[in-house]
Design a protein around this motif. Structure first.
Motif, PDB file in Angstrom:
ATOM      1  N   ALA A 236       0.845  -1.199   0.000  1.00 33.65           N
ATOM      2  CA  ALA A 236       0.000   0.000   0.000  1.00 33.65           C
ATOM      3  C   ALA A 236       0.875   1.242   0.000  1.00 33.65           C
ATOM      4  CB  ALA A 236      -0.931   0.004   1.199  1.00 33.65           C
ATOM      5  N   VAL A 237       0.347   2.284  -0.598  1.00 33.51           N
ATOM      6  CA  VAL A 237       0.992   3.604  -0.624  1.00 33.51           C
ATOM      7  C   VAL A 237       0.359   4.444   0.484  1.00 33.51           C
ATOM      8  CG1 VAL A 237       1.467   5.660  -1.984  1.00 33.51           C
ATOM      9  CG2 VAL A 237       1.366   3.418  -3.102  1.00 33.51           C
ATOM     10  N   ARG A 238       1.199   5.153   1.208  1.00 33.90           N
ATOM     11  CA  ARG A 238       0.679   6.024   2.253  1.00 33.90           C
ATOM     12  C   ARG A 238      -0.103   7.174   1.596  1.00 33.90           C
ATOM     13  NH1 ARG A 238       4.218   9.772   6.354  1.00 33.90           N
ATOM     14  NH2 ARG A 238       2.619  10.044   7.973  1.00 33.90           N
ATOM     15  N   THR A 239      -1.358   7.384   2.043  1.00 34.17           N
ATOM     16  CA  THR A 239      -2.239   8.365   1.371  1.00 34.17           C
ATOM     17  C   THR A 239      -2.553   9.578   2.229  1.00 34.17           C
ATOM     18  OG1 THR A 239      -4.220   7.217   2.171  1.00 34.17           O
ATOM     19  CG2 THR A 239      -3.321   6.528   0.040  1.00 34.17           C
TER      20      THR A 239
ATOM     21  N   VAL B  37      -4.000   9.419  -5.237  1.00 34.61           N
ATOM     22  CA  VAL B  37      -3.333   8.128  -5.161  1.00 34.61           C
ATOM     23  C   VAL B  37      -3.870   7.134  -6.193  1.00 34.61           C
ATOM     24  CG1 VAL B  37      -4.913   7.183  -3.443  1.00 34.61           C
ATOM     25  CG2 VAL B  37      -2.541   6.363  -3.533  1.00 34.61           C
ATOM     26  N   GLU B  38      -5.110   7.241  -6.559  1.00 31.87           N
ATOM     27  CA  GLU B  38      -5.698   6.253  -7.467  1.00 31.87           C
ATOM     28  C   GLU B  38      -4.988   6.301  -8.827  1.00 31.87           C
ATOM     29  OE1 GLU B  38     -10.083   4.697  -8.993  1.00 31.87           O
ATOM     30  OE2 GLU B  38      -9.888   6.626  -7.967  1.00 31.87           O
ATOM     31  N   GLY B  39      -4.545   5.120  -9.283  1.00 29.17           N
ATOM     32  CA  GLY B  39      -3.824   5.038 -10.556  1.00 29.17           C
ATOM     33  C   GLY B  39      -2.357   5.395 -10.468  1.00 29.17           C
ATOM     34  N   LEU B  40      -1.856   5.638  -9.244  1.00 29.47           N
ATOM     35  CA  LEU B  40      -0.448   6.012  -9.092  1.00 29.47           C
ATOM     36  C   LEU B  40       0.441   4.821  -9.507  1.00 29.47           C
ATOM     37  CD1 LEU B  40       1.592   8.150  -7.967  1.00 29.47           C
ATOM     38  CD2 LEU B  40       1.463   6.889  -5.800  1.00 29.47           C
ATOM     39  N   PRO B  41       1.432   5.024 -10.404  1.00 26.82           N
ATOM     40  CA  PRO B  41       2.316   3.926 -10.814  1.00 26.82           C
ATOM     41  C   PRO B  41       3.244   3.504  -9.663  1.00 26.82           C
ATOM     42  CG  PRO B  41       2.321   5.712 -12.435  1.00 26.82           C
ATOM     43  CD  PRO B  41       1.663   6.231 -11.217  1.00 26.82           C
ATOM     44  N   VAL B  42       3.257   2.210  -9.405  1.00 24.77           N
ATOM     45  CA  VAL B  42       4.152   1.634  -8.381  1.00 24.77           C
ATOM     46  C   VAL B  42       5.051   0.599  -9.087  1.00 24.77           C
ATOM     47  CG1 VAL B  42       4.330   0.348  -6.232  1.00 24.77           C
ATOM     48  CG2 VAL B  42       2.423   1.981  -6.592  1.00 24.77           C
ATOM     49  N   GLU B  43       6.343   0.865  -9.066  1.00 30.97           N
ATOM     50  CA  GLU B  43       7.295  -0.047  -9.727  1.00 30.97           C
ATOM     51  C   GLU B  43       7.796  -1.079  -8.720  1.00 30.97           C
ATOM     52  OE1 GLU B  43      10.959   0.431 -12.815  1.00 30.97           O
ATOM     53  OE2 GLU B  43      11.163   1.491 -10.900  1.00 30.97           O
ATOM     54  N   LEU B  44       7.655  -2.369  -9.109  1.00 25.09           N
ATOM     55  CA  LEU B  44       8.209  -3.459  -8.292  1.00 25.09           C
ATOM     56  C   LEU B  44       9.644  -3.727  -8.768  1.00 25.09           C
ATOM     57  CD1 LEU B  44       5.130  -5.862  -8.189  1.00 25.09           C
ATOM     58  CD2 LEU B  44       5.839  -4.160  -6.492  1.00 25.09           C
ATOM     59  N   GLN B  45      10.598  -3.708  -7.818  1.00 21.76           N
ATOM     60  CA  GLN B  45      12.030  -3.861  -8.148  1.00 21.76           C
ATOM     61  C   GLN B  45      12.620  -5.049  -7.363  1.00 21.76           C
ATOM     62  OE1 GLN B  45      13.615  -0.056  -6.982  1.00 21.76           O
ATOM     63  NE2 GLN B  45      13.051   0.936  -8.944  1.00 21.76           N
ATOM     64  N   PHE B  46      13.756  -5.590  -7.936  1.00 18.41           N
ATOM     65  CA  PHE B  46      14.468  -6.657  -7.218  1.00 18.41           C
ATOM     66  C   PHE B  46      15.968  -6.425  -7.360  1.00 18.41           C
ATOM     67  CE2 PHE B  46      14.675  -8.154 -11.512  1.00 18.41           C
ATOM     68  CZ  PHE B  46      15.862  -8.881 -11.616  1.00 18.41           C
TER      69      PHE B  46
ATOM     70  N   ALA C 244      -1.821   1.735  -8.082  1.00 20.25           N
ATOM     71  CA  ALA C 244      -2.529   1.716  -6.797  1.00 20.25           C
ATOM     72  C   ALA C 244      -4.010   1.995  -7.020  1.00 20.25           C
ATOM     73  CB  ALA C 244      -1.932   2.754  -5.858  1.00 20.25           C
ATOM     74  N   ASP C 245      -4.840   1.384  -6.174  1.00 21.48           N
ATOM     75  CA  ASP C 245      -6.267   1.688  -6.256  1.00 21.48           C
ATOM     76  C   ASP C 245      -6.551   2.937  -5.423  1.00 21.48           C
ATOM     77  OD1 ASP C 245      -6.320   0.934  -3.606  1.00 21.48           O
ATOM     78  OD2 ASP C 245      -7.347  -0.967  -3.949  1.00 21.48           O
ATOM     79  N   ARG C 246      -7.845   3.306  -5.289  1.00 27.95           N
ATOM     80  CA  ARG C 246      -8.187   4.560  -4.613  1.00 27.95           C
ATOM     81  C   ARG C 246      -7.826   4.563  -3.134  1.00 27.95           C
ATOM     82  NH1 ARG C 246     -13.083   4.377  -1.947  1.00 27.95           N
ATOM     83  NH2 ARG C 246     -14.314   2.467  -2.221  1.00 27.95           N
ATOM     84  N   ARG C 247      -7.580   3.351  -2.585  1.00 32.14           N
ATOM     85  CA  ARG C 247      -7.153   3.283  -1.190  1.00 32.14           C
ATOM     86  C   ARG C 247      -5.629   3.113  -1.071  1.00 32.14           C
ATOM     87  NH1 ARG C 247     -11.111  -0.911   1.748  1.00 32.14           N
ATOM     88  NH2 ARG C 247      -9.889  -0.182   3.548  1.00 32.14           N
TER      89      ARG C 247
END
Length: 632
Positions: free
Chosen positions: A549-552, A559-568, A583-586
């Motif tokens: 989750a992204v802190r809102t 926040v809704e539709g915010l791109p979140v990149e998964l990295q390794f 991210a969804d609206r929450r």
């Protein structure tokens, strides 16, 4: 009428005389009825020896008309006799005889008959309206010839207001009591005294000597007892700064105010008791000039001659006061500034006649020694005083001159640039003691100090700390207040939330200038958390579910539709992205990752979520804490 016809008429009327129920009196007066009363005790006279009465009628020329009429005297003798319907004076001779035919008594009488109506009179009334106190007099022109043989007894008159008929109860007869002017044809005038206001109609007939009326003639009396009504429109007693044109208007609902020469209706205006300005008709105008209060008196005369008298002229409709003040007021600034309120600018307005206005006036300022336009300040106006507050903090340092504009109640304007005790109204800016405000941001705490420029802390003053958040934050702005301590210091711990700019502001006081401290930027990284469904992933086996989750806080809908990149990353290598989710609206996100590469066996991988941000996202880039997954 020939003698033969007259005799025939006599025979007919003699027969009618035996049947008639009533008749007029045969006393020698004129009458319009052919039947005359006869008093048998006088004509022919009564006697015990009489056995028969005999009657003979003679025409106006003295010739007998018809045979002798007889009647037994032992019964009732004739009490009435008929004459032919021909105007004239007839003679009736009657006598009684005894049984041997000897005459016992004899007497005669004259029968005056006239049923001819006279010509109507010519009533003459005033051709103008009668004013108050003037009696109504009716004069009559004589009836035209030929007059009836009975002559003119006089005139009958009645008064009404439009619904009357003839003056006599019968349209064909007028009694003596109904004959108002009974002195004959020359009794031809009468005064009705004071008639009621309005239109009165006089119905007039000429009455013959036999009581026969002429055709009705009508005369009109017009009475107006009320003076005109005056108005002086537009004169409410307000002050004027120049000559005033005054107009008086007169109205009269009866005789009217139409112009009709020098003796007709007029309207006039007098100023301060001077000679009136008069004009024919219903309107008069004049000019009133000169400073002071002037009494305007208007009066009028209507077509009847009624004049507004003194009592009516002093009524509100007939008088007014015109006030003129042609001189400007006096305007000057207060003698000195109030040390406790140096920005308070006060000017005094005086006027000895109309007085200072309580609604108009202004104070303006400009840089001294220039030709720039004066800038008007918000000014509160009361009678005799102008008050403005100059926001000197908004002006650069320098000398400033002031201009006050005042008005009196008449609308005269005057300006002033000097103080009451002399000298130009000039102020040197800064008026107030300058202060400086320092501030800095450290470890989430924002604080600073307020000091006088000349030295020394400023205690017990309110400092506003203004946080302006990055675009997309909700709310966009937040203001907090802190009080300076004895050393002029203040401090505020900033609440969590998006990135922001922070500045301290001191609004100033009546004796201290306002000040703004330096701005500080607080960049806040995007807060993220990441969770893996398993710590070990079998190659080719069940996928690992990454969720987080992204802190809102304070981000609102950004926040809704915010791109979140998964990295390794793995030992010896840097971070690499392998998938971007939204991210969804929450603020939540989720992704299932399957390990399929045999090279992953036995390798310990670190995974994290990373947000670079986008337009409208109020946080700085941020990453989650890494989680460990080992390939198996």
């Amino acid at each position: 009428m020939t003698a033969g016809l007259l005799r025939l008429a006599l025979a007919v009327f003699a027969a009618l005389a035996l049947l008639a129920p009533a008749a007029a009196d045969a006393t020698g007066t004129w009458q319009a009825d052919t039947m005359f009363d006869i008093d048998p005790s006088q004509v022919p006279g009564e006697s015990p020896q009489a056995v028969e009465g005999r009657y003979q009628l003679f025409d106006p020329q003295g010739a007998p008309l018809g045979p002798v009429n007889t009647q037994p005297a032992r019964g009732t003798l004739l009490t009435y006799y008929a004459v032919p319907p021909v105007p004239g004076i007839y003679k009736l001779e009657a006598w009684t005889v005894d049984a041997e035919g000897n005459e016992v008594t004899r007497a005669s009488t004259s029968l005056h008959f006239d049923d001819v109506p006279p010509a109507p009179p010519a009533p003459q009334t005033p051709d103008r309206w009668l004013p108050e106190g003037t009696p109504a007099v009716l004069r009559l022109g004589h009836p035209e010839s030929p007059l009836p043989i009975s002559g003119i007894r006089g005139y009958a008159i009645s008064l009404d207001h439009g619904s009357g008929g003839g003056p006599c109860a019968s349209p064909s007869r007028c009694s003596a009591a109904e004959t108002d002017l009974a002195g004959g044809i020359d009794d031809d005038s009468i005064s009705f005294g004071l008639l009621a206001e309005g239109i009165t109609y006089a119905r007039v007939v000429a009455v013959s000597g036999a009581g026969v009326p002429s055709p009705v003639r009508t005369a009109t009396f017009r009475v107006d007892t009320t003076p005109p009504r005056l108005t002086l429109p537009g004169l409410r007693g307000d002050w004027s700064n120049g000559p005033v044109r005054v107009a008086a208007f007169a109205q009269d609902s009866l005789s009217g105010m139409a112009a009709a020469g020098a003796s007709g209706p007029l309207t006039a205006i007098s100023v301060d008791g001077g000679a009136p300005a008069a004009a024919p008709g219903d309107t008069a105008t004049t000019w009133v000039s000169g400073s002071g209060s002037h009494t305007v008196h208007a009066f009028a005369r209507d077509a009847a001659g009624n004049l507004t008298d003194a009592d009516e002229a002093t009524a509100p409709s007939g008088t007014a006061v015109v006030r003129i003040d042609e001189d400007p007021p006096r305007v000057a600034f207060a003698a000195a500034q109030d040390p406790a309120e140096p920005e308070r600018i006060e000017a005094l307005v005086g006027d000895g006649l109309s007085g200072p206005s309580g609604s108009r006036g202004s104070i303006a300022v400009r840089l001294a020694g220039t030709r720039a336009r004066f800038e008007e300040l918000p000014t509160r106006v009361t009678a005799g005083r102008l008050l403005a507050r100059w926001d000197s903090d908004s002006y650069p340092a320098g000398k400033y001159e002031f201009l006050a504009t005042g008005y009196d109640l008449a609308g005269n304007a005057a300006t002033g640039t000097d103080r009451l005790r002399g000298g130009r109204m000039v102020l040197v800016n800064p008026l107030k003691a300058p202060v400086s405000l320092t501030a800095k941001l450290a470890d989430g705490r924002f604080g600073g100090r307020l000091r006088r420029t000349a030295g020394g802390p400023v205690a017990q003053q309110r400092i506003a700390v203004i946080e302006t958040f990055a675009v997309g934050a909700e709310p966009q702005r937040r203001t907090s207040f802190r009080q300076t301590d004895a050393g002029g210091a203040f401090s505020l711990r900033l609440a969590p939330g998006p990135s922001r700019d922070v500045v301290a502001y001191f609004a100033g006081t009546s004796t201290l200038t306002r000040s703004t401290g330096p701005s500080a930027h607080l960049g806040v990284a995007t807060g993220l958390r990441l969770h893996a469904s398993a710590a070990t992933a079998r190659v080719g086996g069940k996928p690992v579910i990454f969720s987080g989750a992204v802190r809102t806080l304070g981000a609102g809908g950004a926040v809704e539709g915010l791109p979140v990149e998964l990295q390794f990353r793995y030992p010896g290598a840097g971070w690499r992205g392998f998938r971007t989710v939204e991210a969804d609206r929450r603020g939540r996100f989720r992704y299932a990752y399957r390990f399929s590469d045999d090279d992953s066996r036995g390798i310990r991988f670190l995974f994290r979520a990373h947000v670079k941000g986008r337009e409208g996202w109020p946080y700085e880039p941020g990453s989650s804490r890494p989680v460990t997954v080992t390939g198996g």
